[in-house]
Enzyme design. Structure first.
Site, PDB file in Angstrom:
ATOM      1  N   GLY A  61     115.736  82.313  26.379  1.00 12.79           N
ATOM      2  CA  GLY A  61     114.448  82.916  26.070  1.00 12.79           C
ATOM      3  C   GLY A  61     114.385  84.418  26.121  1.00 12.79           C
ATOM      4  CB  SER A  62     111.338  86.318  25.408  1.00 17.76           C
ATOM      5  OG  SER A  62     110.827  87.587  25.626  1.00 17.76           O
ATOM      6  CB  THR A  63     114.134  90.828  26.646  1.00 15.80           C
ATOM      7  OG1 THR A  63     113.115  91.243  25.748  1.00 15.80           O
ATOM      8  CG2 THR A  63     115.407  90.581  25.880  1.00 15.80           C
TER       9      THR A  63
END
Lengths: 135, 368
Positions: A61-63
């Protein structure tokens, strides 16, 4: 009947700081979406990671995950430590900014062995002590 | 600095190296939320300032069209911009094409977030950057350094597959479709041979869209493009690579029926030359008759030239309303209260992310 506690000392790639607590084990985790930063609970299982040792196989998933970890820490809802098989830059950045100890390079077979009632202790620079509490 | 050292160590880096330019992502309030603002507040309260030239990605549309959003969202989004500029980030940036503000030289080390800019820097400019996390790029700007791993090292900048594209990239949507396909079939850096328009503005536009689309369907930081990528490659090494061909049918699978009378352009952002190019094409292109609105996304610093203004007036006379949006990005905006109909686009990246992140349907059309 008392079962004798089994203690296993494991070498891992990196342990950033001392920590101790009960295990909450998750296979794959994205901090953005899977964790509620207000309550410190995992959205799917409802389990709290607040004050626990969060053990994750790998992250996805996202940073933005970095910010969620920081938010957990600033709300005092963070786990005592985050331990993983595979390291993840997003999680490491969040741990350092939030002051949360982390460890990575946990052997696969140890990950398999862990259960939610076990107690884990992190000893820098690269030791993790597993206390098997589950029967 | 500690973050960079630890992240670098986890990725097998032995040291930190100086960077000349950092580019920060994770600017939209819809992405970072209150937690993100809190962290930026903390950095500013610690007097953090960038040591090297640092740019930032576009913010959400909440600043450009505040009337459509909750006041709290607008205020938080404005605060993010204030905090970033307080740390010394170029006020006129807020764009996903940082290379339009400062073009990095060959071999330069960068710390860029924003996948479409990273892949452009590595593949077209021959500069060196990993896909940094948004906040890690900011910390790299503050430290003036990043960890030496991945794309900073020669041995990781080698192709492992050869792709022959049998369809020339003659429009933005074709370049996008090729990119979406290449990204979906490449696990590691590919060497791509394809025909690209000779007009320099068109070529840049097609390359940008091809690469942004590759970075949409893969996590690749680089593509070797024949006659474009400046790095040399050994002929023997190239000859030894497995070959794959892409034909017209595979590309045409990406075209969709027109789902809207609004056309979205500028994902990645368009610079002035590119805006002129698409407006001229809209004037001559039959397909523009099917649209009555065009939304164009451009960097925060964008001065409209007289000829571009005249093109906009001429298009309006013909029933096509053109609106420019500066410094913002539709993909990172909750568009559910903003647009009443789906959006048509020619950009692979917008097509992929708008339904997922912005919450409205989107289609890829063969318009430009």
């Amino acid at each position: 009947m008392l079962s004798s506690e089994r203690v296993v000392e494991v070498k891992v790639r990196r342990v950033s700081g001392y920590a101790r607590g009960e295990v909450v084990k998750v296979w794959r985790l994205s901090f953005l979406g899977d964790v509620d930063p207000e309550t410190g609970r995992l959205r799917e299982s409802g389990k709290s990671i607040d004050g626990k040792i969060l053990v994750v196989h790998s992250f996805r998933g996202s940073t933005v995950g970095t910010y969620v970890i920081y938010a957990l820490a600033s709300r005092k809802r963070a786990p005592n430590a985050i331990v993983s098989v595979n390291p993840d830059p997003v999680v490491i950045a969040g741990c350092i900014l939030g002051g949360i100890p982390f460890a990575y390079g946990l052997p696969e077979e140890i990950y398999e062995l862990l259960e939610d009632c076990d107690v884990l202790e992190l000893r820098p620079p690269n030791t993790v002590v597993v206390r098997k509490r589950c029967r | 600095m500690k973050v960079l050292v630890e992240v670098g160590e986890a990725l097998g880096a032995e040291r930190l190296i100086p960077v000349s330019h950092a580019h920060v992502s994770g600017i939209s309030i819809f992405n970072i939320g209150v937690s993100g603002v809190e962290l930026l507040e903390k950095l500013v309260s610690m007097n953090a300032r960038v040591r090297v030239y640092t740019t930032a990605n576009p913010y959400s549309m909440a600043i450009e069209i505040p009337q459509f959003f909750d006041e709290k969202i607008v205020a938080l989004q404005r605060r993010v911009v204030e905090l970033l500029t307080a740390m010394g980030i170029d006020e006129s940036s807020f764009t996903c094409i940082p290379y339009a503000l400062r073009r990095p030289g060959y071999g330069e080390h960068l710390a860029w977030a924003e996948s479409s800019a990273v892949i452009y820097a590595n593949s077209v400019l021959g500069a060196r950057t990993n896909r940094e996390g948004g906040i890690v790029a900011l910390l790299a700007g503050i430290a003036g350094r990043t960890y030496e791993a991945g794309m900073h090292l020669d041995e990781n900048r080698r192709p492992s597959l050869r792709i022959l594209v049998e369809v020339p990239a003659t429009s933005i949507w074709i370049a996008s479709a090729i990119g979406l396909y290449v990204g979906s079939v490449s696990k590691d850096i590919p060497f791509v041979s394809m025909g690209i328009d000779r007009d320099p503005v068109a070529a840049r536009l097609y390359l940008k869209n091809f690469l942004a689309s590759v970075a949409t369907t893969s996590s690749l930081p680089m593509v070797f493009i024949e006659n474009v990528t400046p790095e040399r490659i050994d002929e023997k090494e190239l000859a030894s690579l497995e070959r794959v061909s892409i034909d017209r049918k595979e590309i045409e699978n990406y075209i969709e029926e027109r789902c809207s009378s609004t056309l979205l352009l500028g994902c990645p952002h368009l610079d002035l030359d590119e805006v002129r190019y698409v407006l001229r094409k809209l004037l001559t292109n039959e397909v523009s008759k099917f649209f009555n609105h065009v939304m164009i996304f451009v960097p925060r610093r964008f001065e409209v030239s007289d000829d571009v203004r005249n093109l906009i007036i001429e298009l309006k006379r013909r029933g096509l309303e053109v609106a420019l949006f500066r410094g913002c990005c539709p993909v990172v905006t909750d568009l559910r209260n903003v647009v009443v109909e789906p959006l048509a686009t020619v950009h692979g990246k917008a097509r992929h992310y708008i339904p997922k992140l912005a919450g409205v349907p989107c289609c890829l059309v063969n318009a430009l």
